[in-house]
Design an enzyme around this catalytic site. Structure first.
Site, PDB file in Angstrom:
ATOM      1  N   TYR A 168      -9.477 -10.411   1.075  1.00  0.00           N
ATOM      2  CA  TYR A 168      -8.340  -9.564   0.667  1.00  0.00           C
ATOM      3  C   TYR A 168      -7.600  -9.017   1.901  1.00  0.00           C
ATOM      4  O   TYR A 168      -8.230  -8.550   2.858  1.00  0.00           O
ATOM      5  CB  TYR A 168      -8.818  -8.412  -0.231  1.00  0.00           C
ATOM      6  N   SER A 214      -1.301   4.722   0.173  1.00  0.00           N
ATOM      7  CA  SER A 214      -1.125   3.349  -0.309  1.00  0.00           C
ATOM      8  C   SER A 214      -0.595   3.343  -1.742  1.00  0.00           C
ATOM      9  O   SER A 214      -1.024   4.153  -2.575  1.00  0.00           O
ATOM     10  CB  SER A 214      -2.468   2.628  -0.290  1.00  0.00           C
ATOM     11  N   ASP A 238       5.216   0.057   6.264  1.00  0.00           N
ATOM     12  CA  ASP A 238       3.816   0.480   6.153  1.00  0.00           C
ATOM     13  C   ASP A 238       3.262   1.165   7.399  1.00  0.00           C
ATOM     14  O   ASP A 238       2.455   2.079   7.272  1.00  0.00           O
ATOM     15  CB  ASP A 238       2.944  -0.736   5.815  1.00  0.00           C
ATOM     16  N   CYS A 286       2.232   4.198  -3.060  1.00  0.00           N
ATOM     17  CA  CYS A 286       2.989   5.376  -3.510  1.00  0.00           C
ATOM     18  C   CYS A 286       4.485   5.188  -3.277  1.00  0.00           C
ATOM     19  O   CYS A 286       5.237   6.158  -3.185  1.00  0.00           O
ATOM     20  CB  CYS A 286       2.521   6.632  -2.792  1.00  0.00           C
ATOM     21  N   HIS A 308       0.553   5.645   9.327  1.00  0.00           N
ATOM     22  CA  HIS A 308       0.744   4.923   8.064  1.00  0.00           C
ATOM     23  C   HIS A 308       2.118   5.323   7.516  1.00  0.00           C
ATOM     24  O   HIS A 308       2.215   6.104   6.568  1.00  0.00           O
ATOM     25  CB  HIS A 308      -0.383   5.336   7.106  1.00  0.00           C
TER      26      HIS A 308
END
Ligand code: OXD
Ligand code: MN
Length: 638
Positions: free
Chosen positions: A249, A300, A325, A302, A278
Site C-alpha cells: 500500500y 489524512s 500533501d 480531510c 503534512h
C-alpha cells in the site's frame, strides 16, 4: 554503507546474490538487464550488494525512469494480474490495481521510530531499539525476494539537484511500487548521477515479503497483490534509513512519501533548522492581482487535495496548485519562509473526489494514472462513490465482484486512491516545481471537528499558533487502518508522521518562530466540518471554502478586522462574505462564534493531553498559552 551488523551471520546464499549484484556493476555479458547505469556510486553498489545478499532476488534492475521502463513494467504487471489496463479511449495509459483486502491503508500500529533512546521517539510513536528492530527484521528480509526481481529506484524529493531537495534510493521487489514511485517522485538515472561520495542519500528498503521460492527451494505461486500478514514500517532516524516489510500500500511502500518526506525529513529538518510538514501548498491571486502563497495542514483524507485544487465561487479570485500533501519549508536568504512541494504527483483519495467536489482533480486523471481499489465500469473505465452523482447500473467493485446500486457495500474502497503526476493538473501553478520554492504568506491548520472549533480564527501570535497546531484534533478516516470517525489528537496533522518526540517537535516549531522573527507568517485555524444538532454540516465546504481564503487574505492585507477573543481573531459577521450562499446569519454566528463552556472543556482536555506527551520535554510556552486561554475564557460572560 552496510545494513549488516557484525553480529548478524552471513546468509547462506550470500555469495550467489553478491555475484548477481556484481554482474550488474561490472556489466558483463551475462547481465540480466541493460539498464545498469555506467557509473554507480560505490556506497550505493555496496548497499545493493548487501541487500541482495540477504533478500536473494533472482535479478536486479536499475531503474532509469524512462517511458520504455514504464511500458515494460505495466505490461509485466498486466500479465501477472496485478494491473488491469483501462479502456484507452477513456483513460489512456491508465491502470487499475486491486489490492488484497488486508492491505488497503497505512498501518500506524506497525509503524516504528527506532531511535537509540526511547524518549527520542516520544509518547506518540511506537519505539524499538534500532539493533533489536534490525535483528527482528533481518530474518524476515532473508530470502524475501527469492524468485523476484529487486528494483533499484534512485529518487529525488523535490526538483532534481534543487537546493531544498533530498535524494534517496529505494530497493523494492514490487513493480507496482516502482511505477507509483515514478509518478510520485523524480526517479532514475539523473538522480543516480547526482549521488557521489559526499552526497547524503537515504537508503529505503522495501519488500512485500512474499518470496516465490520457499526455504526448501520449492516454487510458490504468485498472487496479484503479494504482501505479508506481518508488516513493519521501520524508520531509523539517527542513521536516516527506512526498512518497510510486508505491505504494498502506498503510504507503507512508496518510501519517498510519508517515510522519507515526513518521518525522516522531520528529523533532518529539526537538526538543520527547517520544517517538513503534512501540508498542501496553494498560490492565491486576489481580484487586485496580488499573489499570496498559503501552506495548510490537515489530517489524512480531510480534503487537502480539494483545497489544493479549489475553484473559487467568489468573483475575481484564483487558486493554483503547488502541492496537495507535503511541504518542506525553510527560511530563504531574505529571511522569509520558503516552501517546496517535495513530491512529483498526487496520491489522492478517490471516493468523494468528483465532478461536483473537485472537477480539477477529475480532469487531472484523464490518463497516465494508476487507480487502486476503485470500481471498474463495464466500458473499461473507473468509478467510485462521488465521482458522478449517479452510479452506473453495473460495476465490478474494488474486489472484482458484481456490484449494482442496490449492493450493500461500497463499490470503491473508502481509501481507494488515484496516483498521477502533478504536471497533468490544469490548476498547477507555474512555480510549483521552482527549486527555490515560494514565499509562504500564511499557515493554516484544520481538522475534522463536529463542534467547538470555529470556521476560521487567526492565531494571536506565532506561539499561540503553535499552541493551535499542537492542540489540533480530528476524526479518524480510512487513510489508516482502525476505527473511522473517532476524535483523536492529531497535532499539526503530523501525529503519524513526526519521526521524533512530539514535544521536541513543538519546541522546534517555537524555535522556528524565533528564527523567523517578524518574518514569521501569520497562522490561522479553520474547520469545514462543524455540524448542527441534527448532525448536518453547517458549512457547505469545498469550493465555498474560497470565502474563508478570502477572509484570510483580507486579514493579511489589513482590509478586514477581527474580533479579538481568547481563541484568536474571529471574523466580524458583516465582513465575512456569505453572499449568494445558503448559510443563515444564525448559522454564521455559530460558525464564527465562541462557546465558552465548550472551550473550557477543551482546555481541560488539552491539559490532560499535554500530560501524556511527557512533562520533561513539553515546552513551557505551550502551558503558558493554555493558562492565557483559560484566563481569557474566565473573563468572558456566561
Ligand atoms: C496520505 C495520507 O496518503 O495522509 O496522504 O495517508
Ligand atoms: Mn497525507
Amino acid at each position: 554503507m552496510s545494513i549488516l551488523k557484525s553480529s548478524v551471520p552471513e546468509p547462506r546464499t550470500a555469495k550467489k546474490a553478491a555475484k548477481a549484484a556484481l554482474r550488474l556493476v561490472d556489466a558483463d555479458e551475462t547481465a540480466p538487464t541493460t539498464t545498469a547505469p555506467l557509473r554507480i556510486d560505490a556506497g550505493i553498489a555496496a548497499w545493493v550488494f548487501d541487500v541482495a545478499a540477504i533478500t536473494q532476488p533472482d535479478e536486479i534492475v536499475w531503474c532509469d525512469g524512462s517511458t520504455a521502463e514504464w511500458d515494460q513494467l505495466t505490461k509485466l504487471m498486466i500479465s501477472q494480474g496485478t494491473l488491469i489496463r483501462l479502456n484507452p479511449e477513456w483513460r489512456p495509459n491508465s491502470f487499475l490495481a486491486r489490492s488484497d483486502p488486508a492491505d488497503v491503508a497505512r498501518v500506524e500500529d506497525r509503524t516504528f521510530i527506532c531511535s537509540a533512546e526511547e524518549i527520542d521517539a516520544g509518547a506518540t510513536n511506537n519505539w524499538r531499539e534500532p539493533g533489536s528492530m534490525k535483528a527482528e527484521l533481518l530474518p524476515l528480509f532473508e530470502g524475501s525476494m527469492r524468485g523476484r526481481t529487486m528494483y533499484v529506484v534512485p529518487f529525488s524529493m523535490g526538483p532534481v539537484g534543487g537546493a531544498l531537495s533530498q535524494v534517496g534510493v529505494q530497493l523494492t521487489d514490487s513493480p507496482y511500487v516502482v511505477v507509483s514511485m515514478a509518478l510520485m517522485t523524480r526517479i532514475g538515472t539523473p538522480v543516480l548521477n547526482l549521488i557521489t561520495d559526499d552526497t547524503e542519500w537515504v537508503p529505503a528498503l522495501h519488500s512485500v515479503g512474499f518470496p516465490l521460492i520457499d526455504d526448501a527451494g520449492n516454487r510458490i505461486d504468485d498472487v496479484s497483490w503479494p504482501h505479508n500478514p506481518k508488516k513493519y514500517i521501520a524508520h531509523f532516524p539517527e542513521t536516516r534509513e527506512i526498512w518497510s516489510f510486508g505491505s504494498g500500500y502506498g503510504g507503507n511502500a512508496l518510501l519517498g512519501k510519508k517515510c522519507f518526506a515526513l518521518r525522516i525529513a522531520s528529523v533532518m529538518a529539526r537538526d538543520e533548522g527547517w520544517m517538513a510538514e503534512h501540508m498542501l501548498l496553494i498560490k492565491v491571486t486576489s481580484p487586485e492581482q496580488r499573489v499570496y502563497h498559503l501552506a495548510a495542514a490537515f489530517p489524512s483524507a480531510c480534503g487537502k487535495t480539494n483545497l489544493a485544487m479549489l475553484k473559487p465561487t467568489i468573483p475575481g479570485w484564483k487558486v493554483e496548485t503547488i502541492g496537495d500533501d507535503i511541504a518542506w519549508m525553510r527560511p530563504g536568504p531574505d529571511g522569509k519562509l520558503r516552501a517546496i512541494n517535495p513530491e512529483r504527483g498526487f496520491f489522492g483519495v478517490a471516493p468523494g473526489t468528483g465532478i461536483v467536489t473537485n472537477q480539477t482533480a477529475v480532469d487531472t486523471m484523464w490518463g497516465n494514472t494508476i487507480f487502486t481499489n476503485v470500481a471498474l465500469r463495464d466500458d473499461g473505465d473507473v468509478w467510485w462513490e462521488g465521482l458522478t452523482p449517479n452510479p452506473p447500473a453495473h460495476l465490478l467493485d474494488w474486489q472484482g465482484n458484481d456490484w449494482t446500486p442496490d449492493s450493500k457495500t461500497p463499490a470503491a474502497h473508502p481509501n481507494a486512491r488515484f496516483t498521477v503526476t502533478a504536471d497533468q493538473c490544469p490548476s498547477i501553478a507555474d512555480e510549483w516545481d521552482d527549486p527555490a520554492g515560494v514565499v509562504i504568506d500564511a499557515i493554516i491548520f484544520g481538522g475534522r471537528r463536529p463542534s467547538t472549533v470555529p470556521l476560521v480564527a487567526q492565531a494571536k501570535s506565532w506561539s499561540h499558533g503553535v499552541f493551535v497546531g499542537a492542540t489540533m484534533a480530528s476524526e479518524t478516516t480510512a487513510a489508516a487502518t482502525g476505527a473511522v470517525g473517532q476524535l483523536r489528537h492529531d497535532p499539526f496533522a503530523m501525529l503519524p508522521f513526526v519521526g521524533y518526540n512530539m514535544a521536541d517537535y513543538f519546541q522546534h516549531w517555537l524555535d522556528m518562530g524565533e528564527t523567523l522573527g517578524s518574518d514569521a507568517p501569520p497562522i490561522f485555524q479553520v474547520n469545514w466540518f462543524r455540524k448542527d444538532e441534527n448532525g448536518k454540516f453547517m458549512w457547505p465546504g469545498f469550493a465555498e471554502n474560497s470565502r474563508v481564503v478570502e477572509w484570510i487574505i483580507r486579514r493579511l492585507e489589513g482590509e478586514v478586522a477581527a474580533r479579538q477573543t481568547p481563541i484568536g481573531g474571529l471574523p466580524l459577521m458583516h465582513e465575512f462574505n456569505i453572499e449568494r450562499l445558503d448559510v443563515t446569519e444564525d448559522d454564521l454566528q455559530t460558525l464564527v462564534g465562541l462557546d465558552k463552556q465548550a472551550w473550557l472543556a477543551e482546555a481541560d482536555e488539552t491539559e490532560q493531553y499535554f500530560g501524556t506527551l511527557g512533562d520533561d520535554r513539553m515546552p513551557e510556552a505551550l502551558y503558558a498559552e493554555l493558562t492565557k486561554l483559560r484566563a481569557g475564557l474566565a473573563k468572558l460572560p456566561g
